[in-house]
Design a protein around this motif. Sequence first.
Motif, PDB file in Angstrom:
ATOM      1  N   ILE A  80       3.795   6.339   5.457  1.00  0.00           N
ATOM      2  CA  ILE A  80       4.056   6.530   6.749  1.00  0.00           C
ATOM      3  C   ILE A  80       5.413   6.124   7.008  1.00  0.00           C
ATOM      4  N   VAL A  81       5.861   4.873   6.671  1.00  0.00           N
ATOM      5  CA  VAL A  81       7.115   4.715   7.081  1.00  0.00           C
ATOM      6  C   VAL A  81       8.225   5.647   6.798  1.00  0.00           C
ATOM      7  N   PHE A  82       8.086   6.327   5.468  1.00  0.00           N
ATOM      8  CA  PHE A  82       9.065   7.385   5.020  1.00  0.00           C
ATOM      9  C   PHE A  82       8.906   8.544   5.922  1.00  0.00           C
ATOM     10  N   LEU A  83       7.743   8.895   6.609  1.00  0.00           N
ATOM     11  CA  LEU A  83       7.652   9.998   7.281  1.00  0.00           C
ATOM     12  C   LEU A  83       8.159   9.574   8.676  1.00  0.00           C
ATOM     13  N   VAL A  84       7.946   8.341   9.201  1.00  0.00           N
ATOM     14  CA  VAL A  84       8.539   8.096  10.446  1.00  0.00           C
ATOM     15  C   VAL A  84      10.121   8.044  10.303  1.00  0.00           C
ATOM     16  N   LEU A  85      10.710   7.617   9.448  1.00  0.00           N
ATOM     17  CA  LEU A  85      12.167   7.505   9.339  1.00  0.00           C
ATOM     18  C   LEU A  85      12.608   8.907   9.070  1.00  0.00           C
TER      19      LEU A  85
ATOM     20  N   ASN B 245       0.992  -1.174   0.051  1.00  0.00           N
ATOM     21  CA  ASN B 245       0.033  -0.176  -0.004  1.00  0.00           C
ATOM     22  C   ASN B 245       0.845   1.259   0.110  1.00  0.00           C
ATOM     23  N   PRO B 246       0.537   2.334  -0.860  1.00  0.00           N
ATOM     24  CA  PRO B 246       1.552   3.344  -1.089  1.00  0.00           C
ATOM     25  C   PRO B 246       1.239   4.255   0.193  1.00  0.00           C
ATOM     26  N   PHE B 247       0.243   4.099   0.927  1.00  0.00           N
ATOM     27  CA  PHE B 247      -0.198   4.877   2.054  1.00  0.00           C
ATOM     28  C   PHE B 247       0.912   4.520   3.341  1.00  0.00           C
ATOM     29  N   ILE B 248       1.211   3.165   3.291  1.00  0.00           N
ATOM     30  CA  ILE B 248       2.034   2.611   4.395  1.00  0.00           C
ATOM     31  C   ILE B 248       3.477   3.063   4.114  1.00  0.00           C
ATOM     32  N   ILE B 249       4.032   2.724   2.723  1.00  0.00           N
ATOM     33  CA  ILE B 249       5.127   3.344   2.461  1.00  0.00           C
ATOM     34  C   ILE B 249       5.294   4.906   2.670  1.00  0.00           C
TER      35      ILE B 249
END
Length: 247
Positions: free
Chosen positions: A8-13, A2-6
């Motif tokens: 979210i992960v990018f923002l967290v990193l 899911n692009p949304f999960i990607i």
Amino acid sequence: MNPFIILIVFLVLAFLWSAIKVLREYERGVIFRLGRVIKTKGPGIIILIPVIDKMVKVSLRLVTMDVPSQDVITKDNVSVKVNAVIYFRVMDPAKAIVVVENFLFATSQLAQTTLRSVCGQVELDDLLSEREKINMELQTILDKHTDPWGIKVSTVEVKHIDLPQEMQRAMAKQAEAERERRAKIINAEGEFQAADRLAEAADIISKHPEALQLRYLQTLREIASENNSTTLFPIPIDLFKIFFKKE
């Protein structure tokens, strides 16, 4: 995936990358929150609020700074070039960042002007012979002016004094003349002491005429020890007067 999960992960990193900082043992971080200094942190892991907090690193290690050669005119109007080295460290990181714009550049400029000022107030002979006194004066002045910046100047050393060629030749002539003067004084003192001893010896011989005869005999022995085949030794008639008086 899911692009949304990607996203979210990018923002967290990205958040962790901007929020977590690691400072070494010799580093401190001055934290600005919305433009105001809140505290100094470190060493270890530092957590910042992204966008709101900004951190400026400051090293607490001893800094060795070379002061470039400065053209100095001494008190007795001699033009020389003098360079030095200063050792200092940051004691209060917050002051070093807030009070002065660039504490390394400011310390360097202050050291240059202080070096010219102090060396210009002494004569050339004092500049060459009283290095320790000049170093202490430089250290005191620099430490006094950098204390409001949170900087402690521990040592200042004058490294090299470059003299003009004409002054080097003049000093060499002066040193040579001084050595000749000392040699003449030592020679004159030796002659004076020798003359004094000869006067004492003459006084003793005048009181005891027999001593003169013994001196002649000693001289004859010294000449004979040189393995000469023929020895001519004049004997003054005065040596026999003492025997005539006794008879």
